[in-house]
Design an enzyme around this catalytic site. Structure first.
Site, PDB file in Angstrom:
ATOM      1  N   HIS A   1      40.972 -32.131  19.253  1.00 30.80           N
ATOM      2  CA  HIS A   1      41.180 -33.067  20.355  1.00 30.80           C
ATOM      3  C   HIS A   1      41.595 -34.456  19.875  1.00 30.80           C
ATOM      4  CE1 HIS A   1      36.845 -34.310  19.732  1.00 30.80           C
ATOM      5  NE2 HIS A   1      37.357 -35.480  20.077  1.00 30.80           N
TER       6      HIS A   1
ATOM      7  N   ASN B   1      34.363 -41.409  16.150  1.00 33.78           N
ATOM      8  CA  ASN B   1      33.745 -40.628  15.080  1.00 33.78           C
ATOM      9  C   ASN B   1      34.219 -39.179  15.081  1.00 33.78           C
ATOM     10  OD1 ASN B   1      31.078 -42.718  15.238  1.00 33.78           O
ATOM     11  ND2 ASN B   1      31.531 -41.832  13.238  1.00 33.78           N
ATOM     12  N   SER B   2      34.854 -38.733  16.162  1.00 37.12           N
ATOM     13  CA  SER B   2      35.273 -37.336  16.267  1.00 37.12           C
ATOM     14  C   SER B   2      36.123 -36.930  15.076  1.00 37.12           C
ATOM     15  CB  SER B   2      36.076 -37.125  17.558  1.00 37.12           C
ATOM     16  OG  SER B   2      35.253 -37.194  18.682  1.00 37.12           O
TER      17      SER B   2
ATOM     18  N   GLY C   1      36.636  -6.038  21.991  1.00 37.90           N
ATOM     19  CA  GLY C   1      37.240  -5.536  23.224  1.00 37.90           C
ATOM     20  C   GLY C   1      36.235  -5.195  24.303  1.00 37.90           C
ATOM     21  N   VAL C   2      35.234  -6.077  24.484  1.00 38.17           N
ATOM     22  CA  VAL C   2      34.247  -5.874  25.548  1.00 38.17           C
ATOM     23  C   VAL C   2      34.033  -7.186  26.297  1.00 38.17           C
ATOM     24  CG1 VAL C   2      33.006  -4.001  24.406  1.00 38.17           C
ATOM     25  CG2 VAL C   2      32.313  -6.368  23.973  1.00 38.17           C
TER      26      VAL C   2
ATOM     27  N   ASP D   1      37.717 -26.354  18.225  1.00 39.01           N
ATOM     28  CA  ASP D   1      38.136 -27.758  18.225  1.00 39.01           C
ATOM     29  C   ASP D   1      38.324 -28.286  16.806  1.00 39.01           C
ATOM     30  OD1 ASP D   1      38.908 -30.190  19.273  1.00 39.01           O
ATOM     31  OD2 ASP D   1      36.861 -30.946  19.521  1.00 39.01           O
TER      32      ASP D   1
END
Length: 504
Positions: A131, A234-235, A291-292, A161
């Site tokens: 982001h 800070n991300s 696949g569930v 992310d």
């Protein structure tokens, strides 16, 4: 100057507090007093060694300017024209004259944002949050010595992310190494370095407040919670242990004001390292796929399924043509172990599957109608599975309620015929069952979010095809003393889920 040596200050405080409260007290044993007094005397040497590896990430992008204050129409040559032009230019700084960038309040303008990142390879590999760099036209890494390098994106992953960047330095960069986040304990000291509010390299220290946090930000949530101050900017920055190893990537905060209130979250390296390696090697992720469709096993579902304790992941649906379908896993199975790892709760299964190599054959232990069954499954690739599932999916429409047939559990039931398929736009993937045509407000079924247009496929893991069959099956469960009826439901798009509906 304090007349008491450090070793005496804490017991004295305890004495004074007890005396003020008029309560008796017990002096802590020496081991406890020593434990509570521990903490890093200083992290200056550690911070000095790591600061050069942390970078500030600045990005810019071009967006269309949308006027926030409408421009009034005034007669040409009016004495107020200059006043209004000056005022609204201040209110809409992106508004230029005709033909200029931002002209008429709808032209493009440059928007800048700031974040953090850290170098993991001296040749110029940087890790940050997705982001931070999402939709950026230009990405610049700003180093502690004042140098700046333009960065290119190697790969990014929306689910965790994370993003990996590359810069081309003229000399080797200072790099840091990943540590083992699995070994972290609540109460361990950690240090965050980043670019809060664009202030540049900033060091904060705190402890691990909690582990395995799920904040509903993605399918693989397993965050480290820390009280080390983390703010906007800070991300993407690193969270270090006291050995100088990166144990997390700072990603999110909970704050009503936008500033730190001591609740920050970091992606643990046990998740990040695998993603980073795949992005570096392939430019994309390559996760395992079972696949569930799964859902949480609640207490009432566990009782209805007869599995004893509440655990595992309930298979609500199986993707046609997927690995689970080919291996024989069925809707209604409860996955309690995957590749030798027990599944305590639903959210553990997607992480384990995703971290398993594509094409690997694994043992999946399920409980099926009260019995344990081991199924051998060869995993596919998640990204391809998502495309397959999207091709099979349909939007769920709103519908009017047709004439009722039978009623049970607060549900009005009808046949799955062509009229019902047309009215509720039920897809061909729903092969058989009984259509819910109405739901009584406040009923046990309404509590489980069953809606008109859903189709009851099974009751107590037995197929049903008529409304009378549903009523009879529920009556049978009631006569047996069951407190809830386990229903397998399909929405108009064919997506399956289980619901344990209380029997009144």
């Amino acid at each position: 100057m304090n007349a008491f040596p450090m070793s005496l200050r804490r017991p004295l405080a305890a004495v004074l507090s007890a005396a003020i409260l008029g309560a008796s007290f017990v002096v802590a044993p020496p081991a406890m007093a020593q434990a509570t007094a521990q903490g890093p005397e200083s992290v200056a040497d550690l911070a000095e060694d790591l600061l050069d590896a942390v970078v500030n990430i600045s990005t810019s992008q071009t967006v269309s300017e949308q006027r926030s204050v409408p421009l009034p129409q005034v007669p040409e040559g009016s004495p107020f024209q200059d006043f209004f032009d000056e005022f609204f230019d201040q209110q809409n700084p992106g508004r230029g004259g005709p033909g200029e960038p931002g002209g008429n309040g709808n032209g493009p303008r440059r928007v800048q944002s700031l974040g953090s990142g850290f170098v993991i390879d001296a040749s110029g590999i940087i890790v940050t949050n997705n982001h931070v760099i999402e939709d950026a036209d230009e990405i610049v890494a700003n180093f502690s010595d004042g140098s700046k390098l333009t960065a290119e994106i190697i790969g990014r992953d929306l689910k965790t992310d994370l993003a990996v960047l590359r810069v081309k330095p003229t000399k080797p960069l200072k790099a840091v190494r990943f540590g083992d986040s699995a070994g972290l304990r609540v109460g361990d000291w950690v240090m965050a370095i980043g670019n809060p509010f664009g202030l540049g390299g900033t060091v904060t220290v705190g402890i691990v407040s909690a582990r395995n946090r799920d904040i509903n930000s993605g399918p693989y949530d397993n965050f480290i919670q820390t009280d080390a101050a983390i703010n906007r900017g800070n991300s993407g920055g690193p969270l270090f242990n006291m050995n100088g190893e990166v144990v997390g990537i700072n990603t999110a905060i909970i704050s009503p004001s936008g500033g730190s209130i001591g609740i920050g979250f970091a992606i643990p390296t046990e998740i990040a390292t695998g993603v980073v390696d795949q992005l570096r090697n392939f430019g994309e992720t390559r996760r395992g796929w079972l696949g569930v469709n799964i859902q949480q096993v609640t207490d009432d579902l566990a009782e209805s399924l007869g599995i004893g304790s509440t655990r595992g992941a309930l298979v609500a649906g199986v993707t046609e043509g997927g690995p689970a379908a080919e291996a024989g896993i069925e809707a209604g199975d409860v996955v309690v172990e995957f590749n030798g790892r027990p599944i305590g709760e639903m959210r553990e299964l997607p992480r384990l599957v995703a971290n398993t190599p594509i094409g690997q054959a694994v043992d999946v232990k399920v409980i099926r109608k009260g019995k344990e069954v081991i199924v051998k499954v060869t995993l596919g690739r998640l990204e391809e599975g998502e495309k397959l599932a999207a091709a099979q999916a349909q939007d769920k429409p709103d519908a009017d309620t047709p004439k009722p047939a039978e009623k049970v559990l607060g549900l009005t039931l009808g046949a799955l015929d062509e009229a019902a398929r047309t009215q509720f736009q039920i897809g061909e993937s729903v092969k058989a069952g009984v259509v819910v045509t109405a739901v009584e407000a406040g009923s046990p079924a309404a509590e489980k979010r069953i809606v008109a247009g859903d189709t009851i496929v099974e009751v107590a893991q037995e197929s049903v095809t008529t409304a009378e069959g549903v009523v009879a099956a529920v009556k049978k469960l009631k006569d047996m003393g069951r407190k809830a009826a386990l229903l397998l439901l399909a929405n108009p798009a064919g997506e399956l889920r289980f619901a344990a509906v209380r029997i009144e």
